[in-house]
Every structure is written in structure tokens, then in C-alpha cells.
Design a protein around this motif. Structure first.
Motif, mmCIF file in Angstrom:
data_model
loop_
_atom_site.group_PDB
_atom_site.id
_atom_site.type_symbol
_atom_site.label_atom_id
_atom_site.label_comp_id
_atom_site.label_asym_id
_atom_site.label_seq_id
_atom_site.Cartn_x
_atom_site.Cartn_y
_atom_site.Cartn_z
ATOM 1 N N ARG A 55 0.793 -1.223 0.000
ATOM 2 C CA ARG A 55 0.000 0.000 0.000
ATOM 3 C C ARG A 55 0.823 1.270 0.000
ATOM 4 O O ARG A 55 0.422 2.272 -0.554
ATOM 5 C CB ARG A 55 -0.933 -0.013 1.218
ATOM 6 N N THR A 56 1.965 1.280 0.646
ATOM 7 C CA THR A 56 2.753 2.500 0.762
ATOM 8 C C THR A 56 4.211 2.199 0.441
ATOM 9 O O THR A 56 4.648 1.052 0.388
ATOM 10 C CB THR A 56 2.660 3.068 2.191
ATOM 11 N N SER A 57 4.987 3.281 0.277
ATOM 12 C CA SER A 57 6.417 3.085 0.062
ATOM 13 C C SER A 57 7.062 2.446 1.287
ATOM 14 O O SER A 57 8.032 1.696 1.172
ATOM 15 C CB SER A 57 7.094 4.423 -0.262
ATOM 16 N N SER A 58 6.531 2.737 2.472
ATOM 17 C CA SER A 58 7.043 2.105 3.690
ATOM 18 C C SER A 58 6.898 0.594 3.619
ATOM 19 O O SER A 58 7.825 -0.163 3.926
ATOM 20 C CB SER A 58 6.295 2.617 4.921
ATOM 21 N N ASP A 59 5.726 0.142 3.218
ATOM 22 C CA ASP A 59 5.487 -1.293 3.095
ATOM 23 C C ASP A 59 6.430 -1.925 2.083
ATOM 24 O O ASP A 59 6.952 -3.020 2.291
ATOM 25 C CB ASP A 59 4.042 -1.562 2.668
ATOM 26 N N ARG A 60 6.655 -1.242 0.976
ATOM 27 C CA ARG A 60 7.525 -1.800 -0.065
ATOM 28 C C ARG A 60 8.975 -1.872 0.405
ATOM 29 O O ARG A 60 9.672 -2.836 0.110
ATOM 30 C CB ARG A 60 7.410 -0.960 -1.346
ATOM 31 N N VAL A 61 9.425 -0.847 1.110
ATOM 32 C CA VAL A 61 10.791 -0.871 1.632
ATOM 33 C C VAL A 61 10.976 -2.048 2.588
ATOM 34 O O VAL A 61 11.961 -2.798 2.502
ATOM 35 C CB VAL A 61 11.133 0.451 2.355
ATOM 36 N N ILE A 62 10.026 -2.230 3.506
ATOM 37 C CA ILE A 62 10.120 -3.332 4.463
ATOM 38 C C ILE A 62 10.169 -4.678 3.741
ATOM 39 O O ILE A 62 10.980 -5.557 4.063
ATOM 40 C CB ILE A 62 8.937 -3.290 5.453
ATOM 41 N N LEU A 63 9.302 -4.836 2.731
ATOM 42 C CA LEU A 63 9.284 -6.086 1.962
ATOM 43 C C LEU A 63 10.630 -6.339 1.293
ATOM 44 O O LEU A 63 11.197 -7.439 1.377
ATOM 45 C CB LEU A 63 8.177 -6.037 0.918
ATOM 46 N N HIS A 64 11.180 -5.325 0.634
ATOM 47 C CA HIS A 64 12.458 -5.483 -0.063
ATOM 48 C C HIS A 64 13.588 -5.789 0.923
ATOM 49 O O HIS A 64 14.454 -6.644 0.647
ATOM 50 C CB HIS A 64 12.781 -4.222 -0.866
ATOM 51 N N PHE A 89 27.592 -16.478 -4.395
ATOM 52 C CA PHE A 89 27.689 -15.399 -5.390
ATOM 53 C C PHE A 89 26.321 -15.094 -5.992
ATOM 54 O O PHE A 89 25.921 -13.921 -6.106
ATOM 55 C CB PHE A 89 28.679 -15.808 -6.483
ATOM 56 N N LEU A 90 25.585 -16.136 -6.381
ATOM 57 C CA LEU A 90 24.251 -15.935 -6.963
ATOM 58 C C LEU A 90 23.306 -15.280 -5.959
ATOM 59 O O LEU A 90 22.501 -14.408 -6.319
ATOM 60 C CB LEU A 90 23.675 -17.275 -7.432
ATOM 61 N N SER A 91 23.405 -15.678 -4.705
ATOM 62 C CA SER A 91 22.562 -15.091 -3.662
ATOM 63 C C SER A 91 22.850 -13.607 -3.500
ATOM 64 O O SER A 91 21.935 -12.789 -3.330
ATOM 65 C CB SER A 91 22.786 -15.829 -2.340
ATOM 66 N N ALA A 92 24.138 -13.235 -3.569
ATOM 67 C CA ALA A 92 24.511 -11.824 -3.436
ATOM 68 C C ALA A 92 23.979 -11.003 -4.608
ATOM 69 O O ALA A 92 23.516 -9.866 -4.429
ATOM 70 C CB ALA A 92 26.027 -11.692 -3.351
ATOM 71 N N ILE A 93 24.018 -11.564 -5.816
ATOM 72 C CA ILE A 93 23.482 -10.867 -6.989
ATOM 73 C C ILE A 93 21.982 -10.652 -6.838
ATOM 74 O O ILE A 93 21.455 -9.562 -7.114
ATOM 75 C CB ILE A 93 23.781 -11.660 -8.276
ATOM 76 N N ALA A 94 21.266 -11.692 -6.394
ATOM 77 C CA ALA A 94 19.819 -11.574 -6.213
ATOM 78 C C ALA A 94 19.487 -10.531 -5.150
ATOM 79 O O ALA A 94 18.562 -9.713 -5.328
ATOM 80 C CB ALA A 94 19.238 -12.932 -5.814
ATOM 81 N N SER A 95 20.237 -10.520 -4.059
ATOM 82 C CA SER A 95 20.008 -9.537 -2.997
ATOM 83 C C SER A 95 20.289 -8.129 -3.498
ATOM 84 O O SER A 95 19.573 -7.167 -3.153
ATOM 85 C CB SER A 95 20.900 -9.862 -1.795
ATOM 86 N N MET A 96 21.311 -7.985 -4.332
ATOM 87 C CA MET A 96 21.638 -6.681 -4.910
ATOM 88 C C MET A 96 20.471 -6.145 -5.737
ATOM 89 O O MET A 96 20.118 -4.964 -5.653
ATOM 90 C CB MET A 96 22.888 -6.827 -5.791
ATOM 91 N N ILE A 97 19.854 -7.012 -6.520
ATOM 92 C CA ILE A 97 18.717 -6.608 -7.357
ATOM 93 C C ILE A 97 17.527 -6.184 -6.494
ATOM 94 O O ILE A 97 16.856 -5.177 -6.761
ATOM 95 C CB ILE A 97 18.308 -7.763 -8.299
ATOM 96 N N VAL A 98 17.275 -6.923 -5.418
ATOM 97 C CA VAL A 98 16.154 -6.615 -4.530
ATOM 98 C C VAL A 98 16.348 -5.245 -3.869
ATOM 99 O O VAL A 98 15.415 -4.432 -3.806
ATOM 100 C CB VAL A 98 15.997 -7.712 -3.452
ATOM 101 N N VAL A 99 17.560 -4.969 -3.390
ATOM 102 C CA VAL A 99 17.834 -3.676 -2.760
ATOM 103 C C VAL A 99 17.751 -2.552 -3.789
ATOM 104 O O VAL A 99 17.203 -1.475 -3.515
ATOM 105 C CB VAL A 99 19.222 -3.685 -2.082
ATOM 106 N N ALA A 100 18.275 -2.799 -4.983
ATOM 107 C CA ALA A 100 18.286 -1.770 -6.023
ATOM 108 C C ALA A 100 16.878 -1.353 -6.442
ATOM 109 O O ALA A 100 16.646 -0.197 -6.818
ATOM 110 C CB ALA A 100 19.064 -2.260 -7.240
ATOM 111 N N THR A 101 15.932 -2.273 -6.375
ATOM 112 C CA THR A 101 14.564 -1.975 -6.813
ATOM 113 C C THR A 101 13.665 -1.482 -5.683
ATOM 114 O O THR A 101 12.481 -1.220 -5.907
ATOM 115 C CB THR A 101 13.930 -3.223 -7.453
ATOM 116 N N ALA A 102 14.205 -1.339 -4.484
ATOM 117 C CA ALA A 102 13.426 -0.786 -3.365
ATOM 118 C C ALA A 102 13.260 0.722 -3.546
ATOM 119 O O ALA A 102 14.091 1.375 -4.197
ATOM 120 C CB ALA A 102 14.126 -1.074 -2.045
ATOM 121 N N PRO A 103 12.188 1.314 -2.988
ATOM 122 C CA PRO A 103 12.065 2.775 -3.015
ATOM 123 C C PRO A 103 13.283 3.430 -2.403
ATOM 124 O O PRO A 103 13.997 2.828 -1.592
ATOM 125 C CB PRO A 103 10.809 3.038 -2.172
ATOM 126 N N SER A 104 13.550 4.663 -2.766
ATOM 127 C CA SER A 104 14.769 5.372 -2.361
ATOM 128 C C SER A 104 14.999 5.305 -0.866
ATOM 129 O O SER A 104 14.065 5.391 -0.074
ATOM 130 C CB SER A 104 14.687 6.833 -2.792
#
Length: 417
Positions: A2-11, A181-196
């Protein structure tokens, strides 16, 4: 969401889960890998201690700067470091390169999915998105996800026997390093797509905390508030100093201890640690709920006291299954309080100083915990296998007593929501 807060927590929670899988592999296999490369226990403990000191040096800097520049860039940088480090671990077994990797990432020290020396940025970012009265529950859930990821990683760590013929000796760990290594790449993508990370949550959450702050400012000057905050930070730093000393004696060297004391394999150790993290994750969720009903500080104290009894008994067990069972239950009781303790740490100051607060207390833990691996490694080399547990139990008891005494007034009133 619902909110950017929720999305940040999820990411952040997804990233923590992915990150903890790698850390679960590392806590089981890194010391065993170094042992297969003919490193002594003292050398392994020494490099893990040095990693604690290096992390402590970074953690204060990260906490202060992230309060001003935002938290997201620091988490992205950490994931990039881990990805590069795991690739290097596959390419070379040179002790200099391995030492540098452990120093900059903290791999092998556990961390339960936290972002190493960049943890203040992670915790401050999440706290800014969660109302004050819900932090114990949200942080406990976040910690539980880290434990479940550590459990998955610990189970995977025991899979080296499946490809021993194709990857003999120390090289049997390489497929798992590639998975990290693959886990770190996936985590990088998740953080990168989180709201600012510079503060979208401040518009959506913390309404309760802003109201408290407005009231405080109308009654007292900024200098008085800062003095109160600094006093609280200092008290928690003292508590965490003793807790960090205790953690350093056991956590980083536990795989080596089990292998030395009982002659068990990485798969057996991996199963034990996996179960310990699963139970710790469940305990973390329960602690979050109990904290809202009976008080955060009170819940932490009782859980940790029970865990201390078990850590004192553990090294006296004559069989692996008994020692393993004690370790699993102890982890559930003691580690399950980490989320609640993080919630308190992140609530001692206002948002603009939260990174500083978290970093100061993380600094105390890391500096203190850096002492333990070297000393316990030396004890293992000279066949003193029980003393590290007795030292750790005594230090944790002192830490728990101080925690209950100094922060008993910080228990929030029970919430019905």
C-alpha cells in the motif's frame, strides 16, 4: 503493497533472507574450508577477530554518513562486495586474498542476515518505516527471516559430500561459494529496486514518533534531548560490550569446535546449525509477540537467562547429539531476542540520529566480539575445549543483568493492535 514504507520493508526482508542463506553456508563451511587448507585454529580465529575489528572501524562511519546521504547506497555497496568476494574465493586459495575477503565482508562470523558493517544503514532504514509501537514485532519478524535463511544455508553447507569425486578436498566447497555469489546478486537486485533510501518512509510512517518528538521539542531544548539520547546510547553500548565479548568466544568457531570435540562432518554440523536457526527464527517471532504483551526488556531478560544456563551445560555433554540439542535450544532462547534488542537500539533516538545510535552499539559489539575468536582458537589448539563456553556464559549473564537493570523503564505499555 500500500505504501512506500510497506515496499521498503518487503524489499529489506527479502534481501535479508537471501543474504542469510550465504551467511548460513559460510558459518558452517568457512572454518572447515580453511582447516582443509591447513590453517590452524589460532590462524582462523585471528582472521575472524581481525574481521571484527575492520567491521567496527567501518560501522561507525557508515552509521553517521548514512543518516545524511541515505541508506540504500550503502546496502548496494555491501552486496557488491560480497558478490566479488565469493568469486575470488572460487578463483584462488591464496591466504592473503582469503584474509582480505574475510576482513571486508565478515563472512564466517554469522551475522544472521545482517549487512555486516553496513548494518546501521539497514536497521535505520527499516526503523524509519515502522511506527514505534510495532518495531519489536517487525524487527523480530525480520530477524526470524534471517534465521530461516541461515538454516537453509546451513543445510546446503553439508552437501559437499554429493560432489566429492568431481571436487576433491578443499575444492568441494567451490559450488557452495558460487551459490553464495548468486545469492549476493539476487540480494543486490532486490535492494536496487526498493524505493529510495533517503527517506520516503518518513512521509508514510513514524507519525507516532513525530508526535512524540513535537511534544518533546515544545518542552525542552535540542541540547537536552541530545544529552538524553547520548546517555541511552552509552548505556546500551556498555551492555553490548559484554554481550559482544561473549558472542566472540563461541559463534565464529562453533563448527570447528564441534568437528574437534566430536569428530563430526560438515553435513552433521550443518544439520545442527540449521535446526538451531529454525528454532531461533520461531523464537524470534514468539519474542516479538510476547514483547508487545509483557514488555520488550522483560521478555529479553527471561529468554536470555534460560539460554545462559544451557551454554554453561553444553560443553559438559559427552555425546554429540546431547551437545547438539543443547546448542539448538540455547540458540532459540538467546538468538530469538535479537530482533527485540534491535528494536530497542533503533528507538533510542530520533530518525535523523538513528544510524548513529545503531552504529555506536554495533561498534561496541563488534570490537568486543573481535577478541573472542583469537582466544578461543588458541584454546582449541591446546585442547582447552570447555573454558570458552564458561567465559561466554559468565559474560552474557553480566550483560543480561545490566540490560534488565538499565532499560527496565523502556518497556512500552502493552498494545492491543
Amino acid at each position: 503493497m500500500r505504501t512506500s514504507s510497506d515496499r521498503v520493508i518487503l524489499h529489506l526482508q527479502i534481501a535479508r533472507t537471501l543474504r542469510s542463506i550465504s551467511q548460513g553456508i559460510a558459518i558452517v563451511d568457512l572454518t572447515l574450508y580453511l582447516r582443509d587448507l591447513n590453517w590452524s585454529a589460532t590462524a582462523i580465529g585471528g582472521v575472524l577477530s581481525a574481521a571484527g575489528i575492520t567491521g567496527a572501524g567501518l560501522i561507525l562511519l557508515v552509521g553517521i554518513i548514512s543518516d545524511k546521504l541515505g541508506r540504500k547506497p550503502f546496502l548496494l555497496f555491501y552486496e557488491t562486495l560480497v558478490a566479488l568476494a565469493t568469486l575470488v574465493m572460487i578463483m584462488t586459495s591464496n591466504p592473503i586474498f582469503l584474509t582480505v575477503i574475510i576482513l571486508i565482508t565478515g563472512l564466517g562470523r554469522g551475522q544472521n542476515g545482517a549487512a555486516g558493517p553496513f548494518t546501521p544503514a539497514e536497521q535505520a532504514w527499516m526503523a524509519s518505516c515502522v511506527p514505534l509501537h510495532l518495531r519489536a514485532r517487525v524487527f523480530s519478524t525480520n530477524t526470524a527471516l534471517g534465521y530461516f535463511g541461515m538454516a537453509a544455508g546451513s543445510l546446503l553447507a553439508g552437501a559437499t559430500s554429493l560432489w566429492n569425486r568431481a571436487f576433491p578436498g578443499a575444492s568441494s566447497f567451490y559450488p557452495l561459494f558460487f551459490l553464495m555469489f548468486l545469492s549476493a546478486i539476487a540480494s543486490m537486485i532486490v535492494v536496487a529496486t526498493a524505493p529510495s533510501g533517503i527517506g520516503p518512509c518518513r512521509k508514510d510512517a513514524n507519525v507516532e514518533e513525530k508526535a512524540l518528538r513535537s511534544s518533546s521539542l515544545s518542552l525542552s531544548k535540542e541540547r537536552t534531548i541530545r544529552r538524553q539520547e547520548n546517555k541511552s546510547i552509552a548505556k546500551l553500548a556498555v551492555v553490548n560490550l559484554f554481550n559482544g565479548l561473549a558472542a566472540g568466544f563461541i559463534g565464529p568457531m562453533i563448527s570447528y569446535w564441534f568437528a574437534t570435540r566430536f569428530g563430526v562432518s560438515s553435513s552433521e554440523i550443518g544439520l545442527t546449525l540449521a535446526l538451531s536457526f529454525v528454532f531461533a527464527g520461531g523464537s524470534s517471532v514468539v519474542t516479538g509477540i510476547i514483547s508487545q504483551r509483557f514488555g520488550l526488556v522483560r521478555s529479553v531478560v527471561w529468554f536470555r537467562l534460560a539460554g545462559i544456563v544451557l551454554i554453561l551445560i553444553l560443553p559438559l555433554m559427552p555425546f554429540y547429539w546431547l551437545a547438539s540439542s543443547m546448542y539448538i535450544i540455547r540458540s532459540a532462547l538467546s538468538r530469538g531476542t535479537q530482533g527485540a534488542r534491535s528494536a530497542l537500539s533503533s528507538s533510542l533516538t530520533r530518525d535523523e540520529r538513528r544510524g548513529f545510535s545503531v552504529s555506536m552499539n554495533s561498534l561496541a559489539v563488534r570490537l568486543a566480539s573481535a577478541v573472542g575468536p583469537t582466544l578461543s582458537g588458541y584454546m582449541l589448539d591446546i585442547d582447552i575445549l570447555t573454558l570458552p563456553f564458561f567465559i561466554a556464559g559468565s559474560l552474557q549473564l553480566l550483560s543480561t543483568i545490566l540490560y534488565g537493570k538499565l532499560f527496565r523503564d523502556y518497556d512500552l505499555p502493552p498494545q492491543n493492535s
